[in-house]
Enzyme design. Sequence first.
Site, PDB file in Angstrom:
ATOM      1  N   CYS A   9      -0.048  -3.027 -16.300  1.00  0.00           N
ATOM      2  CA  CYS A   9       1.267  -3.356 -15.744  1.00  0.00           C
ATOM      3  C   CYS A   9       1.312  -4.835 -15.342  1.00  0.00           C
ATOM      4  O   CYS A   9       0.375  -5.344 -14.715  1.00  0.00           O
ATOM      5  CB  CYS A   9       1.557  -2.479 -14.531  1.00  0.00           C
ATOM      6  SG  CYS A   9       3.200  -2.767 -13.823  1.00  0.00           S
TER       7      CYS A   9
ATOM      8  N   CYS B  22      14.259  10.453  -5.759  1.00  0.00           N
ATOM      9  CA  CYS B  22      12.984  10.625  -5.057  1.00  0.00           C
ATOM     10  C   CYS B  22      12.544   9.234  -4.617  1.00  0.00           C
ATOM     11  O   CYS B  22      12.210   8.403  -5.459  1.00  0.00           O
ATOM     12  CB  CYS B  22      11.962  11.268  -5.999  1.00  0.00           C
ATOM     13  SG  CYS B  22      10.309  11.413  -5.300  1.00  0.00           S
TER      14      CYS B  22
ATOM     15  N   CYS C 174       1.805  -5.429  -7.488  1.00  0.00           N
ATOM     16  CA  CYS C 174       1.781  -4.541  -6.316  1.00  0.00           C
ATOM     17  C   CYS C 174       0.359  -4.511  -5.752  1.00  0.00           C
ATOM     18  O   CYS C 174      -0.593  -4.159  -6.460  1.00  0.00           O
ATOM     19  CB  CYS C 174       2.225  -3.142  -6.701  1.00  0.00           C
ATOM     20  SG  CYS C 174       3.841  -3.090  -7.537  1.00  0.00           S
TER      21      CYS C 174
ATOM     22  N   ARG D 139       7.844  14.881   1.193  1.00  0.00           N
ATOM     23  CA  ARG D 139       6.618  15.198   0.472  1.00  0.00           C
ATOM     24  C   ARG D 139       5.399  14.566   1.123  1.00  0.00           C
ATOM     25  O   ARG D 139       5.371  13.365   1.369  1.00  0.00           O
ATOM     26  CB  ARG D 139       6.702  14.724  -0.980  1.00  0.00           C
ATOM     27  CG  ARG D 139       5.419  15.049  -1.774  1.00  0.00           C
ATOM     28  CD  ARG D 139       5.503  14.621  -3.217  1.00  0.00           C
ATOM     29  NE  ARG D 139       6.536  15.369  -3.900  1.00  0.00           N
ATOM     30  CZ  ARG D 139       7.428  14.829  -4.731  1.00  0.00           C
ATOM     31  NH1 ARG D 139       7.411  13.531  -4.964  1.00  0.00           N
ATOM     32  NH2 ARG D 139       8.319  15.585  -5.320  1.00  0.00           N
TER      33      ARG D 139
ATOM     34  N   CYS E 267      10.715  14.952 -13.572  1.00  0.00           N
ATOM     35  CA  CYS E 267      10.891  13.710 -12.822  1.00  0.00           C
ATOM     36  C   CYS E 267      10.178  12.597 -13.592  1.00  0.00           C
ATOM     37  O   CYS E 267       9.177  12.845 -14.258  1.00  0.00           O
ATOM     38  CB  CYS E 267      10.291  13.849 -11.422  1.00  0.00           C
ATOM     39  SG  CYS E 267      10.338  12.334 -10.419  1.00  0.00           S
TER      40      CYS E 267
ATOM     41  N   CYS F 227      -1.979  -1.363  -6.171  1.00  0.00           N
ATOM     42  CA  CYS F 227      -1.979  -0.585  -7.409  1.00  0.00           C
ATOM     43  C   CYS F 227      -3.140  -0.915  -8.349  1.00  0.00           C
ATOM     44  O   CYS F 227      -3.290  -2.069  -8.778  1.00  0.00           O
ATOM     45  CB  CYS F 227      -0.655  -0.777  -8.146  1.00  0.00           C
ATOM     46  SG  CYS F 227      -0.540   0.272  -9.617  1.00  0.00           S
TER      47      CYS F 227
ATOM     48  N   CYS G 234       6.196  15.311 -12.810  1.00  0.00           N
ATOM     49  CA  CYS G 234       6.594  13.912 -12.722  1.00  0.00           C
ATOM     50  C   CYS G 234       5.744  13.091 -13.690  1.00  0.00           C
ATOM     51  O   CYS G 234       4.514  13.161 -13.646  1.00  0.00           O
ATOM     52  CB  CYS G 234       6.423  13.383 -11.300  1.00  0.00           C
ATOM     53  SG  CYS G 234       7.088  11.716 -11.092  1.00  0.00           S
TER      54      CYS G 234
END
Length: 339
Positions: free
Chosen positions: A54, A190, A58, A262, A130, A61, A98
Amino acid sequence: MTAVRHNWTKEEIAEIYHKPLLDLIYEAATIHRENKDYAEVQISSLISIKTGGCPEDCAYCPQAARYNTGVDVHAIMPKHEVIAVAQKAKDGGASRLCMGAAWREVRDNKDFDKVIDMVKAVNELDMEVCCTLGMLTESQAQRLADAGLYAYNHNLDTSEEDYKRIITTRSYDDRLQTLEHVRKAKITVCSGGIIGLGETVEDRISMLKTLSNLPQHPESVPVNALVPVKGTPLADQPRIPVWDMVRMIATARIIMPKSVVRLSAGRTEMSTVEQALCFMAGASSIFAGDKLLTTPNPSFDEDMAMFELLGLKPRKAFKNGRPGESKEIKEMSINEVIG
């Protein structure tokens, strides 16, 4: 019944968050029990359909290309493998799948076409679908909606004030704009955040204010505890106390009474007793399965043993209707049939 509000102030939320812990849990549990199905827990399974590489930064991550975390880059999964994972998750008790892709944003290309096919295929298994694919345009959100996507995950992560410390490759407004596009396409939202990033309590309260003051509360609000990964800038962050998770879950339950809250990442570090406190405080959803994208997670068997011990039961798919079908319309149709 507790009224749903969209005008919470930071001061009001802070007052709730800082209540004596037992009083806070009691208030959240009381609101949770206004729903007769408080013992129902939605089980979701999360799989990485495209891993690593990616371009974002972040700080938490392991899939960011710029960090050396040992995560290998994999091309998008074949559809038949996704279906096999989805079926296994369903057999284990999951009602939602998801699918996550390590993208900054969705691009209109063959990979997105493959995701659309995956959404359609998982729908045929009678599971809620999702996706979390990064930023979306209006037209891309509509394509996902047309394919039958039930929910789209796009977390705020932290407060607007703290955001640039964690991510510089996109803005907070970019996050909110994607949520608007998802809402406009009539896909359920979400969206939650991560605690343990080095944020302040004021940052947590600010993030909760943003979520609770959206025109419509997210149907699902994940509360994640940071899982530090070697090679990321936040690798040395200490584990947060379970009481911080309980306070976040309870506060979210009180200010967003109709949302599914959640208990997400970080459960492997929590005992059954600690998780029980989170359920008591208003959590009504978990991710199940051995892995969350690239980080460990309790197994289905461990979770089912915990459910049996605590008297919890899995929530069925499409409880509030299928995409494009409001609960009111669904109930009206049932009443018409009865009449």
